[in-house]
Design a protein around this motif. Structure first.
Motif, PDB file in Angstrom:
ATOM      1  N   ILE A 137      -2.189   2.284  -2.018  1.00 49.15           N
ATOM      2  CA  ILE A 137      -1.325   1.196  -2.461  1.00 49.15           C
ATOM      3  C   ILE A 137       0.124   1.613  -2.225  1.00 49.15           C
ATOM      4  N   ALA A 138       1.031   0.665  -2.349  1.00 51.44           N
ATOM      5  CA  ALA A 138       2.461   0.944  -2.219  1.00 51.44           C
ATOM      6  C   ALA A 138       3.177   0.215  -3.343  1.00 51.44           C
ATOM      7  N   ASP A 139       3.615   0.988  -4.372  1.00 51.98           N
ATOM      8  CA  ASP A 139       4.195   0.298  -5.529  1.00 51.98           C
ATOM      9  C   ASP A 139       5.337   1.070  -6.223  1.00 51.98           C
ATOM     10  N   PRO A 140       6.446   1.372  -5.592  1.00 55.48           N
ATOM     11  CA  PRO A 140       6.749   1.057  -4.198  1.00 55.48           C
ATOM     12  C   PRO A 140       6.349   2.165  -3.219  1.00 55.48           C
ATOM     13  N   ASP A 141       6.065   3.372  -3.753  1.00 53.43           N
ATOM     14  CA  ASP A 141       5.734   4.480  -2.861  1.00 53.43           C
ATOM     15  C   ASP A 141       4.248   4.484  -2.554  1.00 53.43           C
ATOM     16  N   ARG A 142       3.895   4.976  -1.383  1.00 56.52           N
ATOM     17  CA  ARG A 142       2.485   5.055  -0.999  1.00 56.52           C
ATOM     18  C   ARG A 142       1.768   6.153  -1.789  1.00 56.52           C
ATOM     19  N   ARG A 143       0.618   5.809  -2.340  1.00 56.47           N
ATOM     20  CA  ARG A 143      -0.217   6.800  -2.996  1.00 56.47           C
ATOM     21  C   ARG A 143      -1.667   6.352  -2.975  1.00 56.47           C
ATOM     22  N   LEU A 144      -2.555   7.335  -2.969  1.00 58.05           N
ATOM     23  CA  LEU A 144      -3.989   7.070  -3.056  1.00 58.05           C
ATOM     24  C   LEU A 144      -4.391   7.138  -4.522  1.00 58.05           C
ATOM     25  N   ILE A 145      -4.985   6.060  -5.024  1.00 61.35           N
ATOM     26  CA  ILE A 145      -5.434   6.035  -6.408  1.00 61.35           C
ATOM     27  C   ILE A 145      -6.912   5.658  -6.456  1.00 61.35           C
ATOM     28  N   GLU A 146      -7.520   5.922  -7.584  1.00 59.72           N
ATOM     29  CA  GLU A 146      -8.941   5.639  -7.755  1.00 59.72           C
ATOM     30  C   GLU A 146      -9.143   4.206  -8.226  1.00 59.72           C
ATOM     31  N   MET A 147     -10.094   3.516  -7.606  1.00 60.33           N
ATOM     32  CA  MET A 147     -10.449   2.157  -7.983  1.00 60.33           C
ATOM     33  C   MET A 147     -11.959   1.986  -7.919  1.00 60.33           C
ATOM     34  N   ARG A 148     -12.437   0.932  -8.539  1.00 58.45           N
ATOM     35  CA  ARG A 148     -13.849   0.565  -8.392  1.00 58.45           C
ATOM     36  C   ARG A 148     -13.983  -0.388  -7.211  1.00 58.45           C
ATOM     37  N   TRP A 149     -14.967  -0.118  -6.353  1.00 60.38           N
ATOM     38  CA  TRP A 149     -15.210  -0.996  -5.214  1.00 60.38           C
ATOM     39  C   TRP A 149     -16.104  -2.143  -5.658  1.00 60.38           C
ATOM     40  N   SER A 150     -15.511  -3.230  -6.020  1.00 62.74           N
ATOM     41  CA  SER A 150     -16.071  -4.532  -6.416  1.00 62.74           C
ATOM     42  C   SER A 150     -15.121  -5.121  -7.431  1.00 62.74           C
TER      43      SER A 150
END
Length: 208
Positions: free
Chosen positions: A43-56
């Motif tokens: 995501i970019a909010d505002p910086d780019r970072r990889l975060i954990e999410m649920r796929w669905s």
């Protein structure tokens, strides 16, 4: 249409390649990631970072064009109607980096699993949408759905949909561009982007 994906590259390397901070743990190789599981998304909010999410995505709390509640849970969203449906109003944009994904052909009980991977190696970037589901008791769950488009020549013999694949410029536009520019990058990948091989090394016990 992705219903399973794999990622064998460490998330640290993925984050470096995307110019992003790694803001989640690395579970190690994902040979067969499935909907409902936790995934690492950009995501970019505002910086780019990889975060954990649920796929669905649980669509509860959203309404359709008639103002009626949307009760379904989705894994994929069609690009052709993404920016038109009221049910998707207010969702944010994300990117799901993967090593590739799987498709199946054949009849139930004797299906063949196919491995879709980038011809040049490395990762593929799926366009995705995300929001935060407000669960019971104040629980907040970041969740995403991948975006699909019509298949290209590499995929059309295996499925009638494929993920919207983004190159580096497309990633930037999808994350930060205005809606018309973002919509324009949701197109089938050029032929020759994906190589298809039979996936003999993956257990078939997880469905299909």
């Amino acid at each position: 249409m992705p219903g399973r994906y794999f990622l064998e590259i460490p998330l640290k390397s993925v984050a470096e390649g995307l110019g992003a901070a790694l803001d989640c743990s690395d579970p190690g190789p994902r040979p067969d990631a499935a909907p409902g599981e936790q995934v690492a998304a950009l995501i970019a909010d505002p910086d780019r970072r990889l975060i954990e999410m649920r796929w669905s995505m649980v669509m509860s709390g959203r309404v359709n064009a008639r103002g009626r509640p949307v009760m379904e849970t989705i894994v994929n969203a069609r690009s052709e109607t993404l920016f038109d449906k009221s049910a998707f109003q207010g969702v944010r944009r994300a990117v799901l980096p993967v090593g590739g994904w799987y498709e199946w052909t054949g009849k139930k009980g004797s299906k063949t699993r196919w491995r879709m991977a980038p011809v040049a190696g490395g990762i593929l970037n799926f366009a995705a949408i995300w929001d935060v589901w407000q669960g019971p008791g104040g629980v907040e769950v970041p969740q995403l759905a991948t975006v699909t488009v019509a298949p290209n020549a590499d995929v059309e013999a295996y499925h009638h949909r494929m993920p919207a694949l983004l190159d580096a410029a497309g990633v930037a536009t999808w994350l930060d561009g205005a809606e018309p520019e973002a919509a324009a990058v949701l197109a089938p990948a050029p032929a020759g982007t994906v190589t298809v091989t039979e996936a003999r090394d993956v257990q078939a016990a997880r469905g299909h």
